[in-house]
Design a protein around this motif. Structure first.
Motif, PDB file in Angstrom:
ATOM      1  N   HIS A   1      50.156 -18.400 -16.943  1.00  0.00           N
ATOM      2  CA  HIS A   1      50.347 -17.891 -17.947  1.00  0.00           C
ATOM      3  C   HIS A   1      48.886 -17.453 -18.282  1.00  0.00           C
ATOM      4  N   CYS A   2      48.813 -16.446 -19.441  1.00  0.00           N
ATOM      5  CA  CYS A   2      47.890 -15.369 -19.992  1.00  0.00           C
ATOM      6  C   CYS A   2      48.328 -14.834 -20.727  1.00  0.00           C
ATOM      7  N   ALA A   3      47.324 -14.675 -21.558  1.00  0.00           N
ATOM      8  CA  ALA A   3      47.557 -13.426 -22.610  1.00  0.00           C
ATOM      9  C   ALA A   3      46.488 -13.215 -23.194  1.00  0.00           C
ATOM     10  N   HIS A   4      45.890 -11.989 -24.125  1.00  0.00           N
ATOM     11  CA  HIS A   4      44.682 -11.372 -24.383  1.00  0.00           C
ATOM     12  C   HIS A   4      45.057 -10.684 -25.701  1.00  0.00           C
ATOM     13  N   ARG A   5      43.387 -10.276 -26.137  1.00  0.00           N
ATOM     14  CA  ARG A   5      44.010  -9.731 -27.632  1.00  0.00           C
ATOM     15  C   ARG A   5      43.266  -8.082 -27.462  1.00  0.00           C
ATOM     16  N   THR A   6      44.367  -7.423 -28.153  1.00  0.00           N
ATOM     17  CA  THR A   6      44.243  -5.827 -27.634  1.00  0.00           C
ATOM     18  C   THR A   6      42.744  -5.111 -28.376  1.00  0.00           C
ATOM     19  N   ASP A   7      41.335  -6.230 -29.410  1.00  0.00           N
ATOM     20  CA  ASP A   7      41.289  -5.756 -30.241  1.00  0.00           C
ATOM     21  C   ASP A   7      39.650  -5.970 -29.288  1.00  0.00           C
ATOM     22  N   GLY A   8      39.629  -6.726 -28.825  1.00  0.00           N
ATOM     23  CA  GLY A   8      38.902  -7.565 -28.348  1.00  0.00           C
ATOM     24  C   GLY A   8      37.828  -6.967 -27.165  1.00  0.00           C
ATOM     25  N   ARG A   9      36.176  -6.920 -27.290  1.00  0.00           N
ATOM     26  CA  ARG A   9      35.346  -6.643 -26.649  1.00  0.00           C
ATOM     27  C   ARG A   9      34.142  -7.717 -25.377  1.00  0.00           C
ATOM     28  N   PRO A  10      34.335  -7.655 -24.581  1.00  0.00           N
ATOM     29  CA  PRO A  10      33.599  -8.264 -23.914  1.00  0.00           C
ATOM     30  C   PRO A  10      32.306  -9.479 -24.614  1.00  0.00           C
ATOM     31  N   LEU A  11      31.900 -10.529 -24.260  1.00  0.00           N
ATOM     32  CA  LEU A  11      30.620 -11.031 -23.970  1.00  0.00           C
ATOM     33  C   LEU A  11      29.843 -10.865 -22.604  1.00  0.00           C
ATOM     34  N   LEU A  12      29.402  -9.756 -22.376  1.00  0.00           N
ATOM     35  CA  LEU A  12      28.511  -9.697 -20.892  1.00  0.00           C
ATOM     36  C   LEU A  12      26.810 -10.740 -20.834  1.00  0.00           C
ATOM     37  N   TYR A  13      26.353 -11.213 -19.462  1.00  0.00           N
ATOM     38  CA  TYR A  13      25.688 -11.492 -19.118  1.00  0.00           C
ATOM     39  C   TYR A  13      25.152 -10.775 -17.742  1.00  0.00           C
ATOM     40  N   PHE A  14      23.391 -10.473 -18.201  1.00  0.00           N
ATOM     41  CA  PHE A  14      22.914  -9.582 -17.404  1.00  0.00           C
ATOM     42  C   PHE A  14      21.539  -9.691 -17.495  1.00  0.00           C
ATOM     43  N   ALA A  15      20.620 -10.056 -16.324  1.00  0.00           N
ATOM     44  CA  ALA A  15      19.893  -9.650 -15.972  1.00  0.00           C
ATOM     45  C   ALA A  15      19.047 -11.472 -17.010  1.00  0.00           C
ATOM     46  N   GLY A  16      19.968 -12.489 -17.537  1.00  0.00           N
ATOM     47  CA  GLY A  16      19.399 -13.691 -18.185  1.00  0.00           C
ATOM     48  C   GLY A  16      19.804 -13.400 -19.532  1.00  0.00           C
ATOM     49  N   SER A  17      20.086 -12.682 -19.661  1.00  0.00           N
ATOM     50  CA  SER A  17      20.859 -12.171 -21.281  1.00  0.00           C
ATOM     51  C   SER A  17      21.476 -11.889 -21.650  1.00  0.00           C
TER      52      SER A  17
END
Length: 160
Positions: A138-154
């Motif tokens: 099963h998979c689903a997604h929202r069309t209005d979402g932007r991802p939370l990212l992780y970079f260099a410990g933040s």
């Protein structure tokens, strides 16, 4: 560019420069929901539909996935830093106050911008981690979402 000798610390610092989406991996242990924050998640195949997650062998989530045989990848969106920190913490009830849906045998986070439920197709050794290959059920997604990212410990977000 900073060159290093290739120690564990050096490798970690180098790999922290690879920006990744932040996900919460969820499963069950009996009737108890289990979850952890992860960034080692990747699409693997379109035929068949598969993805992979890499889980540290010392984490209980690894045992729970192996025993339950099913897991979900919940992709977190911008503004979900508190949720990411909650599931990264070592505490008894990470699901307290977290809205979930359990229509597919594992908890799926209502606040996720995307979710993929998988049945374990393979569990492969990967050093101090287990690589779980999941067949997507099963998979689903929202069309209005932007991802939370992780970079260099933040945590961070995409630029505009």
């Amino acid at each position: 560019m900073v060159e290093t000798l290739g120690t564990t610390v050096d490798f970690r610092a180098t790999m922290s420069r690879l920006a990744t989406a932040v996900s919460v991996i969820t499963t069950r242990s009996g009737s108890t929901p289990i979850g952890m924050t992860a960034s080692a998640v990747s699409a693997l195949s379109l035929d068949p539909l598969q993805l992979l997650v890499c889980i540290n062998n010392h984490l209980y989530t690894r045992t729970a996935i192996a025993e339950h045989g099913r897991f979900a990848v919940n992709v977190l969106g911008e503004g979900s830093e508190a949720l990411a920190r909650n599931f990264a913490a070592s505490k008894p009830d990470k699901f307290a106050g977290v809205d979930t849906i359990d229509d597919h045998g594992v908890p799926v986070l209502k606040d996720a911008i995307a979710a993929v439920v998988c049945d374990v197709a393979a569990a492969l050794p990967g050093g101090d981690h287990t690589i779980f290959v999941g067949d997507v059920s099963h998979c689903a997604h929202r069309t209005d979402g932007r991802p939370l990212l992780y970079f260099a410990g933040s945590f961070g977000t995409l630029g505009t």
